[in-house]
Design a protein around this motif. Sequence first.
Motif, short mmCIF file in Angstrom:
data_model
loop_
_atom_site.label_atom_id
_atom_site.label_comp_id
_atom_site.label_asym_id
_atom_site.label_seq_id
_atom_site.Cartn_x
_atom_site.Cartn_y
_atom_site.Cartn_z
N PHE A 153 0.85 -1.18 0.00
CA PHE A 153 0.00 0.00 0.00
C PHE A 153 0.89 1.24 0.00
CE2 PHE A 153 0.59 -1.53 4.34
CZ PHE A 153 1.11 -0.42 4.97
N ASN A 186 -3.73 1.00 7.27
CA ASN A 186 -3.17 -0.35 7.17
C ASN A 186 -2.26 -0.68 8.35
OD1 ASN A 186 -4.09 -1.46 4.49
ND2 ASN A 186 -3.25 0.50 3.85
N ASN A 224 -4.40 -1.27 11.43
CA ASN A 224 -5.04 -2.59 11.36
C ASN A 224 -4.04 -3.71 11.67
OD1 ASN A 224 -7.52 -1.48 10.72
ND2 ASN A 224 -7.29 -1.80 8.53
N ARG A 275 -0.82 -7.33 2.36
CA ARG A 275 -0.44 -5.95 2.67
C ARG A 275 1.07 -5.72 2.54
NH1 ARG A 275 -3.75 -5.88 8.19
NH2 ARG A 275 -2.59 -7.84 8.23
#
Length: 158
Positions: A20, A33, A36, A84
């Motif tokens: 990302f 992100n 999380n 990710r």
Amino acid sequence: MNAQTADQLIRMTYVSKATFTLISGQKEGYNRNIINILTTSRRQNRKNKLVGALYFGNNYFFQCLEGTQQHIDALYAKLEKDERHTELKVLSLEPIEKFAFSSWEMKYAAIDQEVPSFLKSYGLDKFDPYHFTPEMTAELISILQKASEGLADHQLKN
């Protein structure tokens, strides 16, 4: 990664590249992100008796995890499937006598002031842990261990 027995405590340090991108001007630690990842890591690590620290800079993750071989192996298998990040590379894997990050299921240290000095001492302009020597890896782990600040769960929710 089966150099030790399943119940031996080990420390694994790995790096990966985020898939990302940050919004222009956004502080790295406050990306959705990252938040999380930290929230999930803390909950799962608590269940699996894992501890560690995470640093995110220049779109790279540098993570140090401590736990039993069995739990580290299980987590690493999950990390390899996590979309990710990509290009996981283990920098070090070593047996340890006791946890160095015992009070942190996943410490996210505010070491932004220390990192430029660390990089400069090795003649580097930017954070790229794929080029770290074993000495550099050990030094950054030491910096993470000494860092007193980290984003607590209540700070992640704000």
